[in-house]
Design a protein around this motif. Structure first.
Motif, short mmCIF file in Angstrom:
data_model
loop_
_atom_site.label_atom_id
_atom_site.label_comp_id
_atom_site.label_asym_id
_atom_site.label_seq_id
_atom_site.Cartn_x
_atom_site.Cartn_y
_atom_site.Cartn_z
N LEU A 20 0.81 -1.21 0.00
CA LEU A 20 0.00 0.00 0.00
C LEU A 20 0.84 1.27 0.00
N PHE A 21 1.89 1.30 0.84
CA PHE A 21 2.53 2.58 1.14
C PHE A 21 4.01 2.69 0.75
N ALA A 22 4.62 1.60 0.26
CA ALA A 22 6.04 1.68 -0.11
C ALA A 22 6.29 1.31 -1.56
N PHE A 23 5.47 0.43 -2.12
CA PHE A 23 5.66 0.00 -3.50
C PHE A 23 4.77 0.88 -4.39
N VAL B 219 -6.55 7.82 -5.10
CA VAL B 219 -6.57 9.29 -5.23
C VAL B 219 -7.00 9.68 -6.64
N GLN B 220 -6.51 8.95 -7.62
CA GLN B 220 -6.90 9.25 -9.00
C GLN B 220 -8.41 9.13 -9.19
N VAL C 5 1.92 11.77 -1.69
CA VAL C 5 1.95 12.31 -0.33
C VAL C 5 1.04 11.50 0.59
N PHE C 6 -0.12 11.06 0.11
CA PHE C 6 -0.99 10.24 0.94
C PHE C 6 -0.32 8.90 1.25
#
Length: 645
Positions: A106-109, A120-121, A578-579
């Protein structure tokens, strides 16, 4: 996620038959590494290889290979991922870096099809992404256990409060008994002095005196026994009266607690387990769908030769065949239309969203059933406790009633013996012994009263000491209660804190990076936590959502709020990154994984890419970013560059 923390050191990745790579070996020094090159130069394949070695569920086996392998060396540690084709499936093995890749995925790849960037898109629910790794069921179970333990401690403390009140009364009783004993001792000394004076004046034969004293002593002993029995009868009757009152109170209390219907808790437990099984199956389906989507989207964008890796659906390959622009299916080697691939991926995304909603509905239903089951358990626990106490009191009443009956028999026997002894003493005494006999009787009575008072004092003192021993544990119980209360507050506010930390992290970093990127008319992009009512079946429930606000400024300096739909592609990409950074920090991903991976930043201009990379480098030991050559040229020359993969 495995609890690993890697000190800064060189990392080496070797890959065989991964994506479009036949064989490659790359070393990464701490800091930023730029994979520079045109499309279809295996940049994404290398990133997928790194993801695979780190533990992601992507399975990027080369289309014409039966097996592949990725190895990651971190200092002296080695981590591996093997990929083997078994029929129409790709089976992953080895010993990867992470036990659970969810947070990293979710947050690193952060490749193009990363779920956070895509959310977000599309304007999806960002709060769901932040909270997905949080096991709310496990938190609720820990809350339930802590509540139950705290209730038990509070019951023990209530009992200690009762004991403390009893101790105060016992201290007063002890003072009263000590004063009364002192009075009786003074009276006894006076009577003994009178007896000694009377003995000096009386002359009788030794035999007469011995016989009379023997009868007097026996009479004193029997009278003392009688008083003990009478006192015991009185004490037992007082206790019986208290027990009957307590028994009646418990009867009334039992009437207030309806007995839990037979099998109700078991039925609830069965329902919960069945729902959890369905939820686990959904989680598995969601993870599988995400892996399929992410892998195939990345490889499709890379221009490599892949198609959906679907171990559970043999018909997908047939569904994807068509005309137009094509790609080579990595599962069967045939050509399929990329348009049909995209359409199938869209359907899978919709299916994944439906699965998310179904999973959330199941989680809510499980929470409701858990609360209902806990309520039943607490009521049953309380009723069982009352029933045990009820039975104990009944047994105690029976025992004491039997004891009273036995004491009454003893009392009658002693009274008969006293009448016999008094008759014998009366026969032996004469007028000269009358006053002396009265003094002996008085002395005997005083001795009996002293013995009884001292026995009472000993019992009271022993009870005080027993209570003191029990009260010694109060400090430990209160400390445990405070610890549990703090733990409960932490558990109950954990979800709220994560939500708050996530929005604060996003808002802070978004403000910082907007200052650096200098978008001409974007004043501010920020998240707000709000509560909204949504329908859950027939009921309305309150749900927390993250509202994304965009504030723009006109050329005349007027600010206004815009919608997410009007963000430029560049602004959306930066917002998504950023999220992801907010989630990366809130969930402490930076403490357990040494990489952030970036790809597909073409929507952002080169200078802003350079600024964004410079900003992100502070939060990862190794930031690996795939860029086109013209974009890579804007980044610092001090960064490591890899162009031949």
């Amino acid at each position: 996620m495995a609890e690993k923390r890697v000190a800064e050191s060189t990392l080496r990745v070797t890959a065989e038959n991964v994506g479009g790579i036949d064989e490659a070996a790359v070393e990464f020094t701490p800091g930023v590494t730029i994979l520079a090159g045109r499309n279809a130069t295996n940049r994404t394949s290398l990133l997928l290889a790194i993801m695979s070695a780190l533990g992601s569920d992507v399975r990027p086996l080369k289309a014409d290979a039966e097996s592949g392998r990725v190895e990651l060396r971190v200092g002296g540690d080695r981590f591996t991922r093997t990929l083997d084709r078994q029929g129409d499936r790709i089976v992953a093995g080895g010993d990867p870096y992470l036990d659970d890749p969810e947070l990293a995925d979710l947050f690193a790849f952060l490749l193009e099809r990363n779920e956070v960037r895509q959310a977000v898109q599309r304007g999806d629910d960002l709060r769901e992404l932040i909270m997905r790794p949080v096991d709310t069921e496990e938190i609720q179970q820990r809350i339930d256990r802590a509540v139950e333990e705290k209730q038990q401690i509070e019951e023990e403390l209530d009992e200690l409060d009762t004991l403390s009140q009893e101790r105060t009364q016992l201290l007063q009783e002890r003072s009263r008994l000590e004063a009364h004993i002192e009075e009786k001792r003074t009276e006894r000394e006076t009577v003994v002095a009178e007896i000694e004076a009377a003995d000096a004046d009386v002359e009788e034969t030794r035999e007469e005196k011995a016989e009379l004293e023997e009868k007097l002593n026996e009479l004193q002993t029997v009278r003392s026994e009688l008083e003990d029995v009478r006192y015991s009868i009185e004490t037992q009757r007082e206790s019986l009266e208290s027990l009957h009152e307590e028994h009646e109170d418990l009867d009334a209390e039992l009437d207030e607690y309806a007995e839990t219907p037979a099998g109700e808790v078991e039925e609830l437990t069965g329902r919960i387990e069945r729902l959890r099984g369905r939820k686990e199956a959904l989680d598995s389906n969601i993870n599988e769908l995400q892996s399929i989507l992410q892998f195939n989207e990345e490889m499709l964008d890379e221009g490599g030769s892949t198609l959906l890796d679907s171990p559970s659906d043999d018909s997908l390959t047939d569904q994807l065949r068509g005309d137009g622009r094509t790609a080579t299916c990595w599962t069967c080697g045939s050509e399929v239309a990329t348009r049909q691939i995209e359409e199938t991926l869209d359907r899978l995304r919709d299916l994944r969203q439906e699965k998310f909603q179904e999973r959330n509905d199941l989680a809510a239903e499980i929470d409701d059933l858990e609360a209902e089951r806990q309520e039943y358990k607490q009521e049953r626990h309380r009723r069982e406790k009352i029933e045990r106490e009820h039975q104990r009191i009944e047994d105690e009443i029976d025992r004491r009633e039997q004891r009273v009956a036995s004491l009454i028999d003893d009392r009658d026997d002693l009274q008969e013996r006293i009448r016999t002894l008094e008759a014998e003493v009366e026969r032996l005494q004469n007028e000269s012994y009358g006053e002396l006999l009265d003094r002996h009787k008085e002395a005997n009575q005083l001795e009996f009263e002293l013995d009884r008072l001292e026995d009472e004092l000993a019992e009271v003192t022993a009870r005080i000491e027993e209570i003191d021993r029990q009260l010694d544990g109060r400090d430990d119980l209160e400390a445990r209660r405070e610890d549990l209360q703090a733990r409960l507050e932490d558990l109950r506010t954990r979800v709220d804190r994560i939500e708050q930390d996530a929005t604060e992290a996003f808002n802070t970093h978004m403000a910082n990076i907007l200052d650096r990127l200098e978008y001409s008319n974007v004043e501010r992009i920020w998240l707000e936590r709000t509560q909204t009512e949504v329908r859950d079946g027939r009921q309305k429930v309150t749900k927390t959502v993250f509202d994304l606000h965009i504030v723009r400024t006109t050329e005349s300096g007027v600010t206004y709020e815009d919608t997410v739909d009007h963000l430029s592609e560049s602004e959306r990409e930066v917002t998504g990154l950023v999220f992801a950074l907010a989630g990366y920090l809130v969930h402490d991903v930076h403490e357990t994984i040494p990489f952030i991976l970036l790809d597909s930043l073409e929507a952002i201009d080169a200078d802003r890419i350079a600024t964004t990379v410079e900003y992100l480098r502070s939060y990862a030991e190794n930031l690996v970013v795939a860029l086109l050559p013209e974009d890579a040229a804007a980044l610092s020359d001090e960064y490591q560059r890899v162009s031949d993969i």
